[in-house]
Design an enzyme around this catalytic site. Structure first.
Site, PDB file in Angstrom:
ATOM      1  CD  GLU A  96       4.367 -10.390  -4.479  1.00 54.47           C
ATOM      2  OE1 GLU A  96       4.912 -11.141  -5.307  1.00 54.47           O
ATOM      3  OE2 GLU A  96       4.550  -9.164  -4.445  1.00 54.47           O
TER       4      GLU A  96
ATOM      5  CD  GLU B 151       1.779  -7.897  -8.436  1.00 54.63           C
ATOM      6  OE1 GLU B 151       2.308  -7.989  -7.322  1.00 54.63           O
ATOM      7  OE2 GLU B 151       0.667  -8.409  -8.692  1.00 54.63           O
TER       8      GLU B 151
HETATM    9  N1  T1G Z   1       2.915   2.873  -5.497  1.00 52.97           N
HETATM   10  C1  T1G Z   1       3.042   4.226  -5.532  1.00 52.97           C
HETATM   11  N2  T1G Z   1       1.990   5.107  -5.494  1.00 52.97           N
HETATM   12  C2  T1G Z   1       0.784   4.561  -5.396  1.00 52.97           C
HETATM   13  C3  T1G Z   1       0.566   3.157  -5.361  1.00 52.97           C
HETATM   14  C4  T1G Z   1       1.711   2.298  -5.405  1.00 52.97           C
HETATM   15  N3  T1G Z   1       1.602   0.973  -5.352  1.00 52.97           N
HETATM   16  N4  T1G Z   1      -0.763   2.938  -5.284  1.00 52.97           N
HETATM   17  C5  T1G Z   1      -1.355   4.151  -5.270  1.00 52.97           C
HETATM   18  N5  T1G Z   1      -0.449   5.118  -5.341  1.00 52.97           N
HETATM   19  C6  T1G Z   1      -0.679   6.570  -5.321  1.00 52.97           C
HETATM   20  C7  T1G Z   1      -1.512   7.055  -6.507  1.00 52.97           C
HETATM   21  O1  T1G Z   1      -0.711   7.347  -7.614  1.00 52.97           O
HETATM   22  C8  T1G Z   1      -2.179   8.299  -5.940  1.00 52.97           C
HETATM   23  O2  T1G Z   1      -1.240   9.334  -5.983  1.00 52.97           O
HETATM   24  C9  T1G Z   1      -2.405   7.924  -4.475  1.00 52.97           C
HETATM   25  O3  T1G Z   1      -1.493   6.852  -4.201  1.00 52.97           O
HETATM   26  C10 T1G Z   1      -3.807   7.444  -4.203  1.00 52.97           C
HETATM   27  O4  T1G Z   1      -4.085   6.389  -5.101  1.00 52.97           O
HETATM   28  C11 T1G Z   1       6.486  -6.577  -5.506  1.00 52.97           C
HETATM   29  C12 T1G Z   1       6.085  -5.408  -7.994  1.00 52.97           C
HETATM   30  C13 T1G Z   1      -4.816   0.763  -3.832  1.00 52.97           C
HETATM   31  C14 T1G Z   1      -6.878   0.533  -5.149  1.00 52.97           C
HETATM   32  O5  T1G Z   1      -0.950  -2.158  -8.621  1.00 52.97           O
HETATM   33  O6  T1G Z   1      -4.781   0.125  -7.394  1.00 52.97           O
HETATM   34  O7  T1G Z   1       3.566  -4.684  -5.755  1.00 52.97           O
HETATM   35  O8  T1G Z   1      -2.381  10.850  -7.526  1.00 52.97           O
HETATM   36  O9  T1G Z   1      -5.988   7.546  -6.232  1.00 52.97           O
HETATM   37  O10 T1G Z   1      -8.621   5.300  -5.501  1.00 52.97           O
HETATM   38  O11 T1G Z   1       5.126  -8.039  -6.689  1.00 52.97           O
HETATM   39  O12 T1G Z   1      -4.262   3.043  -5.654  1.00 52.97           O
HETATM   40  O13 T1G Z   1      -2.611  11.195  -5.085  1.00 52.97           O
HETATM   41  O14 T1G Z   1      -0.404  11.600  -6.224  1.00 52.97           O
HETATM   42  O15 T1G Z   1      -5.474   5.127  -6.714  1.00 52.97           O
HETATM   43  O16 T1G Z   1      -8.102   4.869  -3.046  1.00 52.97           O
HETATM   44  C15 T1G Z   1       0.963  -3.507  -7.229  1.00 52.97           C
HETATM   45  C16 T1G Z   1      -1.986   0.157  -7.236  1.00 52.97           C
HETATM   46  C17 T1G Z   1       2.216  -2.702  -7.318  1.00 52.97           C
HETATM   47  C18 T1G Z   1      -2.041  -1.241  -6.729  1.00 52.97           C
HETATM   48  C19 T1G Z   1      -6.366   2.675  -3.948  1.00 52.97           C
HETATM   49  N6  T1G Z   1      -0.094  -2.687  -6.655  1.00 52.97           N
HETATM   50  N7  T1G Z   1      -2.888   1.038  -6.512  1.00 52.97           N
HETATM   51  O17 T1G Z   1      -7.182   3.376  -4.845  1.00 52.97           O
HETATM   52  O18 T1G Z   1      -6.366   5.791  -4.466  1.00 52.97           O
HETATM   53  S1  T1G Z   1       3.498  -3.652  -8.067  1.00 52.97           S
HETATM   54  C20 T1G Z   1      -0.976  -2.083  -7.423  1.00 52.97           C
HETATM   55  C21 T1G Z   1      -4.227   0.953  -6.695  1.00 52.97           C
HETATM   56  C22 T1G Z   1       3.971  -4.757  -6.851  1.00 52.97           C
HETATM   57  C23 T1G Z   1       5.186  -6.767  -6.188  1.00 52.97           C
HETATM   58  C24 T1G Z   1       4.894  -5.840  -7.301  1.00 52.97           C
HETATM   59  C25 T1G Z   1      -5.060   1.975  -5.990  1.00 52.97           C
HETATM   60  C26 T1G Z   1      -5.734   1.446  -4.717  1.00 52.97           C
HETATM   61  P1  T1G Z   1      -1.688  10.813  -6.227  1.00 52.97           P
HETATM   62  P2  T1G Z   1      -5.525   6.212  -5.754  1.00 52.97           P
HETATM   63  P3  T1G Z   1      -7.671   4.875  -4.426  1.00 52.97           P
END
Ligand code: T1G
Length: 700
Positions: free
Chosen positions: A109, A129
């Site tokens: 976004e 999401e």
């Molecule tokens: N927020 C907070 N923590 C996050 C995070 C996030 N978005 N994404 C990852 N982490 C933490 C995760 O818990 C882990 O923590 C560490 O980072 C490494 O992640 C406004 C409302 C990007 C593909 O859904 O899919 O945006 O365990 O092990 O394998 O419209 O992380 O080490 O303590 O997964 O390299 C939308 C979520 C949010 C993407 C990387 N975004 N993340 O994978 O690392 S909602 C998502 C992922 C939003 C808007 C809306 C994956 C990754 P810890 P990881 P990875």
């Protein structure tokens, strides 16, 4: 400028760098830092354009998911991103998003609010999401259709799948794919853009008039994510972009976003997001804990489980010996593996070359030749203790020191199996789920001697085999099957007390289970449980009611799908057909047992089945056979088809309220006796007004 967002220059080009490891999430301080940077870019005449990039070759993985709980608990008003993105989009100088790694959710976004997007060939963009039970909440459902068209945008937001850079270019989401030095390429792109007229994404309305069959997309989303509210809301929001102005669409999106965010589905799915990562964290295991390199494997048994396990190793590129006792059994096993791979080739999942390469990694044989080179041996033979101990005794004399000896047993005692060797610290359970080449769950079963390096290795190996590994204790049935017993027991009792077979299955299916408990029995084979019940009959407490129906069905040779009849009859396409004979027999068996038959409602069916899971889960936690309640939830999501939007049995109980669950179980105890004695942990947490999640946190 906050330390999370850095502003530097390359001549007249400003470079805004997000540095919020590990994934550059839009945590507090990041949106503020972007806003301050954009204000500087807009106000400094020396700056002609700007590049927005993430540190560590990662763009922005979205909003900080940890912040959502603050919003739903009233601590924070909103993610507050729209105001920032409005400033980015209305900046008088072109802003170029330079995407490496993942631009997900709020990350995409943010990129779409920029005037241009360039991406590395390996980059991925997406709006995942809905996998958190929410919809994009910062303009994704309004800007994405303006870039890639309405139909595609609806799919991307409803399914949440990422797209690679090359496809994003074709779709119009990104403007250029840049190989090599991304920053240099993006700065060069920005220099050119500075000379071009600025186009805001919000003004690109051309693609909004494209035709889109929203009902077809809704149907596809309902099929793929049954009962998932967010998928449907995302489609509604994208459709609104064709009917409303940009600002009206944005306000509508915000409303739908908040509806989803406050839903139990979203709380459940965010619990699962962090749970999938939490289960990999084992107390006592650190980055320093050794991992045994697994370069060669061996599997004993080429049956349904052995064959599937061998495929997992071959799929991961690890050479694997497959040992059987007879040529006929070996040929049968290999034929099944070949058929499975051919089906995947036919479905276009991978090429014939890939299939041949995987088959070539398998060495089928009738001897232990080569086992001395294996780094891990997994035994997947018939569920008999004597046979398993004989095999582990033999392996102990053959396999090299330092190699892992694992059993795929689904119920038997790992310590007893280990006692057949002189190296119990290298013995572990690796419980795969059928079909092993498909099901994502791997229960890693720790014996009392199993060493931390062996546990660490198996947890990591699970990832390599594309599994979700969960560490469980060595009790009967470990975690998954131990809880499944009471769940299926109640399903049988309900039928014996008058509920119809399809009614019981339909209630759990409507709840979101992939399949009802009775149909699941038919799929797995009713004889599996029957043989185990016979093996442990001597352990059964006298006077405790035992289900009768399934044993009776097995006595009749009705083992389920594999015999064409079980609780249901199965047609030539393996479709279940209700069998009136079964209802008549159950009525007769129940009457013989003095079990009164009555009308039973859907609520009772659901509560008795699901709360049986919860109560047994609580016992497993207090006995220490699972590290956290979320581990149990992940086991049930990936091994037993429990719906992610319910969060797993323990999270579901938290969302219902443990006081209500406890009260209901006390009711059942009054009606059905000690089988329903509430687990002390459940009673304690319910009386404290607490939750299983809080219990997890309290254990740090
Ligand atoms: N927020 C907070 N923590 C996050 C995070 C996030 N978005 N994404 C990852 N982490 C933490 C995760 O818990 C882990 O923590 C560490 O980072 C490494 O992640 C406004 C409302 C990007 C593909 O859904 O899919 O945006 O365990 O092990 O394998 O419209 O992380 O080490 O303590 O997964 O390299 C939308 C979520 C949010 C993407 C990387 N975004 N993340 O994978 O690392 S909602 C998502 C992922 C939003 C808007 C809306 C994956 C990754 P810890 P990881 P990875």
């Amino acid at each position: 400028m906050s330390e999370l967002v850095q502003l530097t220059r390359d001549g007249e080009i400003a470079i805004i760098t997000i540095q919020n490891p590990p994934v550059n999430a839009l945590s507090p301080g990041v949106p503020e830092g972007i806003l301050a940077s954009i204000e500087t870019v807009a106000s400094d005449d020396a700056i002609q354009a700007a590049v927005l990039i993430g540190a560590n070759r990662r763009f922005i993985a979205g909003a900080d998911i940890k912040e959502f709980a603050k919003i739903t608990s009233g601590g924070k008003r909103s993610i507050g991103l729209n105001e920032v993105l409005d400033k980015v989009e209305n900046c008088s100088k072109p802003v170029v998003a330079a995407i490496e790694g993942h631009a997900f959710g709020g990350g995409l976004e943010t990129a779409m609010a920029c005037h241009y997007r360039v991406a590395a060939p390996s980059a991925q963009v997406g709006q995942p999401e809905c996998k958190l039970g929410i919809i994009p909440g910062a303009g994704g459902t309004q800007r994405l259709p303006r870039l890639c068209g309405v139909a595609k945008a609806a799919e991307l937001c409803a399914f949440g799948d990422p797209v690679k850079a090359s496809e994003a270019l074709t779709l119009g989401i990104v403007d250029q794919v840049i190989a090599g030095d991304m920053l240099a390429g993006a700065v060069a792109f920005a220099r050119e853009a500075a000379a071009k007229p600025l186009i805001r994404t919000r003004d690109r309305n051309g693609k909004l008039s494209e035709a889109a069959d929203f009902d077809a997309i809704r149907k596809a989303a309902a099929k793929r994510s049954r009962n998932l509210m967010a998928a449907q809301k995302a489609i509604d929001s994208v459709e609104a972009s064709t009917k409303m102005s940009f600002d009206e669409g944005l306000a509508n999106e915000q409303k739908l976003f908040m509806e989803c965010l406050y839903s139990d589905q979203s709380k459940a799915m965010i619990h699962v997001f962090f749970g999938e990562r939490e289960v990999a964290k084992i107390p006592g295991i650190t980055k320093e804990t050794p991992v045994i390199p697994i370069a060669a494997a061996a599997v004993i048994g080429a049956g349904t489980m052995g064959g599937g396990i061998a495929m997992c190793f071959a799929n991961a590129g690890i050479p694997v010996i497959v040992k059987e006792t007879t040529q006929e059994a070996l040929d049968r096993g290999l034929a099944t593996i070949r058929k499975n791979y051919s089906n995947s080739v036919k479905k276009g999942r991978f090429s014939q070359e890939v299939m041949d390469a995987r088959m070539a990694l398998m060495t089928p044989q009738l001897t232990y030749d080569g086992f001395e080179k294996a780094d891990i041996v997994i035994e997947a033979v018939f569920e008999g203790m004597a046979l398993k101990k004989q095999i582990f005794g033999e392996l102990d004399g053959i396999v090299k020191q330092g190699a892992i000896l694992a059993s795929n047993t689904s119920t038997l005692n790992i310590d007893e199996i280990a006692s057949a060797t002189k190296r119990p610290e290298f013995v572990v359970g690796t419980h795969f789920f059928s079909p092993a080449n498909v099901m994502k769950l791997l229960e890693v079963v720790r014996g009392k001697e199993t060493s931390l390096p062996v546990i660490n290795t198996c947890m990591q190996l699970g990832k390599k085999l594309a599994k979700v590994s969960v560490l469980v204790g060595n009790c009967f049935g470990f975690v998954g099957n131990r809880m499944f017993g009471p769940y299926r027991r109640e399903a049988q009792f309900l039928v014996e007390e008058g509920a119809s077979v399809p009614a019981v299955d339909q209630v759990l299916y409507n709840f979101g289970m992939a399949m009802g408990p009775l149909a699941t029995g038919d799929l797995a084979g009713l004889d599996v449980g029957w043989r185990i019940r016979k093996e442990i009959a001597h352990l059964q407490k006298p006077g405790i009611r035992q289900p009768v129906a399934e044993d009776q069905l097995c006595e009749k040779g009705r083992y389920g799908q594999k015999t064409g009849v079980g609780w249901y009859k199965y047609d030539e396409n393996r479709n279940a057909v209700v069998d009136p004979d079964v209802a008549a027999w159950v009525k007769q068996w129940a009457t013989e047992k003095g079990i009164e038959q009555r009308e039973i409602g859907a609520d009772e069916i659901l509560d008795r089945c699901i709360y049986a899971l919860v109560n047994e889960g609580a016992r497993i936690l207090e006995e220490g056979f699972a590290l956290r309640s979320v581990d149990i939830d992940i086991v049930y999501l990936y091994g037993y088809g429990f719906p992610a939007y319910r969060g797993g049995p323990m999270k579901y109980a938290d969302l219902v309220g443990l006081d209500k669950v406890y009260a209901r179980i006390c009711e059942f105890e009054k009606q059905h006796g000690e089988l329903w004695r509430p687990a002390p942990l459940l009673e304690k947490l319910a009386k404290e007004g607490s939750t299983f999640s809080a219990w997890d946190k309290s254990r740090g």
